[in-house]
Design an enzyme around this catalytic site. Sequence first.
Site, PDB file in Angstrom:
ATOM      1  N   HIS A  67       0.826  -1.205   0.000  1.00 30.57           N
ATOM      2  CA  HIS A  67       0.000   0.000   0.000  1.00 30.57           C
ATOM      3  C   HIS A  67       0.869   1.268   0.000  1.00 30.57           C
ATOM      4  CE1 HIS A  67      -2.133   3.168   2.378  1.00 30.57           C
ATOM      5  NE2 HIS A  67      -3.065   2.930   1.482  1.00 30.57           N
ATOM      6  N   GLU A  70       2.126   1.833  -3.403  1.00 34.01           N
ATOM      7  CA  GLU A  70       1.063   2.413  -4.241  1.00 34.01           C
ATOM      8  C   GLU A  70       1.030   3.939  -4.072  1.00 34.01           C
ATOM      9  OE1 GLU A  70      -2.865   3.972  -3.339  1.00 34.01           O
ATOM     10  OE2 GLU A  70      -3.118   1.844  -2.838  1.00 34.01           O
ATOM     11  N   HIS A  71       1.073   4.408  -2.822  1.00 35.60           N
ATOM     12  CA  HIS A  71       1.074   5.862  -2.572  1.00 35.60           C
ATOM     13  C   HIS A  71       2.272   6.524  -3.253  1.00 35.60           C
ATOM     14  CE1 HIS A  71      -1.719   7.177   0.835  1.00 35.60           C
ATOM     15  NE2 HIS A  71      -2.134   5.989   0.483  1.00 35.60           N
ATOM     16  N   GLU A 142      -4.381   7.896   7.404  1.00 37.12           N
ATOM     17  CA  GLU A 142      -5.300   6.981   6.719  1.00 37.12           C
ATOM     18  C   GLU A 142      -5.619   5.789   7.630  1.00 37.12           C
ATOM     19  OE1 GLU A 142      -3.854   5.607   2.923  1.00 37.12           O
ATOM     20  OE2 GLU A 142      -5.716   4.544   2.470  1.00 37.12           O
TER      21      GLU A 142
END
Lengths: 433, 418
Positions: A67, A70-71, A142
């Site tokens: 993840h 991905e960012h 997040e």
Amino acid sequence: MEKKHYDQLNETIYTETLENGLRVTLLPKNDFHKTYGLFTTNYGSIDNQFIPLGKTELVKVPDGVAHFLEHKMFEKEDGDVFNVFGKQGASANAFTSFTRTSYLFTSTNRILENVETLLDFVQEPYFTKETVEKEKGIIAQEIQMYDDEPDWRLFFGILGNLYPKHPLHIDIAGTVDSIMEITPEDLYECYHTFYHPSNMNLLVVGKMNPAEMMTTIRDNQDHKEFAPATEIVRHFPTETVADINVFDSIEMPVNRAKSIVGVKGVHPAPTGKAALVYKTKMNLLLTLLFGTTSENYLRLYDGGVIDDSFSFEFNLERTFHFIDIGGDAKEPTAFSEAIKEILLTAKDSSELTEANLTTVKKRMIGSALQSLNSIEYIANQYSQEAYGDASLFDLVPTIESIKLADIQQLAAEFMIKEHMSTFHILPKEANEG
Amino acid sequence: MSIQLNEGVHLHVLPTKKYKTVRLVIKFRAPLKAETITNRAMLSSLLETNSKKYPTQTELRSTLANLYGASFGLSVTKKGTEHMFTVGMNLVNERYLSEKTNILNDGIALLEEIIFNPNVANGQFDEGTFNREKENLLDYYSSIYDDKQAYASLSLQSLYFEDEDQKMPSIGTAEELEKITATSLFAYYQKMLQEDTIDIYVLGDVDENDIELAFRKFPFTPRKKATGSVFYQEPTRNNLKNEVEKQEVTQAKYNLAYETNTYYLEKDYFALQVFNGIFGGFPHSKLFVNVREKESLAYYASSSLDTFRGMMTVQTGIESAKVQQVSDIISVQLNEVQIGNFEEEAINQTKEMLKNQILQSEDNAPAFIERLYIYDIVGKNLSVDEWQAQVDAVTKEEIIAVANKIQLKATFFLTGEV
């Protein structure tokens, strides 16, 4: 480029596997204004132990790397990729699941340019110590946002019970502590191992000329160099039925209690076309048992055991498959006991009749056709599902082919007491809301 | 094609071969009133559950399932001074099915049954259904507390407006619901059936005459069509209202509400849209870049417009201790736009995104119908080309002018720190 036409649905799909191994699928829909491009790697949050490309020893990376990666793909030396897409009138996004990471754009013009931007930004990693450090605060927020969401906590509660060792129980984004350990080296190692074209697929749906689109993609890929494709070796901890934790609960500052029941698939699930059949069978079974057309639903709803927040799903992805059934509950124990009772007696359930099966099949065919109106839905289904060449467009004949006896047999095989677990969220006493 | 079926009752048929479905929407519209909102919300739950002919949820849902999974739902929303009660149904286009059926007619007949033949006896809704749905709606109200983003946004709305009608959520409140009985609700429903302005939309591969014939059977009596402005303007006040609430949360929510005094398709509307894109509407906007990308203070920080109430809101999820820093950045960024400190590139990028958005909404049947409905309400109609041309025509001076009309009026801070 191979072409396949689906007569009944009036859709045509074009596919090609490029020399570097990238699988490309094109679905022209020229009545639509927009085009949706989705570039996906078969790599997600559960892939935290593997042999890195060019090495021989297994490594374990911090939770949340997929993840985090991905960012960070969006940031380049000369700025943010959002700006490039923005100038080309496209909106971009990305998401990471347990087994996949996808990057996407939607736009109504400059489609070829946008497809190239999508390929280029995902294929040009740029990570520095500074940019990695800066992202930690954003991702920490997040993670904390999800920490306050009771439905998210409920879902991970049941995963923790069913998969105490398998990384499925770990939040996709990791934890505030684990992401603090992530370094640019971790990101590069994961990137080079999992972002090889042979581990990826590109799907473009919407307004396009397929021949021109395929040429653009092929040319773009021909100009880039990649290491030879090698098999990726991943490692997952072994789990037995005895590892399943049958019950757990937490308290949260909420007004409403919640309950969820999970059933773990302990034998390897079928793959390819057989996976689509298996998943469809399970969805029909669950809809017969718990759908709004069932007597069970009416009894539980009228009895105040469940309400409109009630939901059920069957998840089948690489290395795992399970059922989860949950919702808000006045009395969480009454909820979970009622659900387990229905599951354990499923094979002899009076809900499993030919007439009911006809009804739920019609409903499922109707929903499948309705979902084909949405370009986003088609794209996401296509990239997330592991059916090999079987697809969304094979769903209608698949639904039609399933027999009541198949469903009864599945109920007998799958609904085993020892494979079940329950998780509750209870309101904290001090809550003053 | 738009036809008046009766005074205040209009049918809009939109033939297209683009979709594999037919979408049917019936809109009931009435003035937004605190005392009726909850009635309408409760009716949307009740009518979705059963009817006279299908008195259990199972019977109603089986009928829908046998119509090849007709999706069906009721909802309530508000726009400015109006409250909308919407009945929606999606039906599969018969030509994609192997079986010969008449789904469209059956679907329309089912809508008629649900609207005109509810589960009522002796002048009241069925007691069992009423009590259960009431309890469920009360539970739903109480669950809003559990969704911190929704909770913060409703709290900000209630703080910003002085007007009781505007303060109230579009789904009503528990306090109002307690006053409603199975009898009083049925009385209200009859009034609503007789007085609300009705608009019916049908989008799909359909024959206009068949559709007209089918809807002519609906016994909608004549009523006065709603006229006049639907825009709501909060009386100007000079004070800034701030509210802090403490709860046991991991992430704090800091939300702000501003007066824009700019309304849907009125003067400065397109300049406001471009302003919002530069300020906080997109990932290239100042809020995203400065609060999130530069300072790593949030995962989300964005702005959105309510052009029926002349309002803009900003929403952020942050660490409690950082609120002052976030507040300062938001205020500095608004000021930057007000003094014209933004690039031509940001303007162009925003315009591209806005034009892209409007074109994309043409691909989404519910969004397309919604836009036509709003046009009808405000009495304007712009083609996509006209819309895009208006966006393109916005100048930097206009953006600065509209930015300078914007004033902060309320902040709501949900914090975890005690």
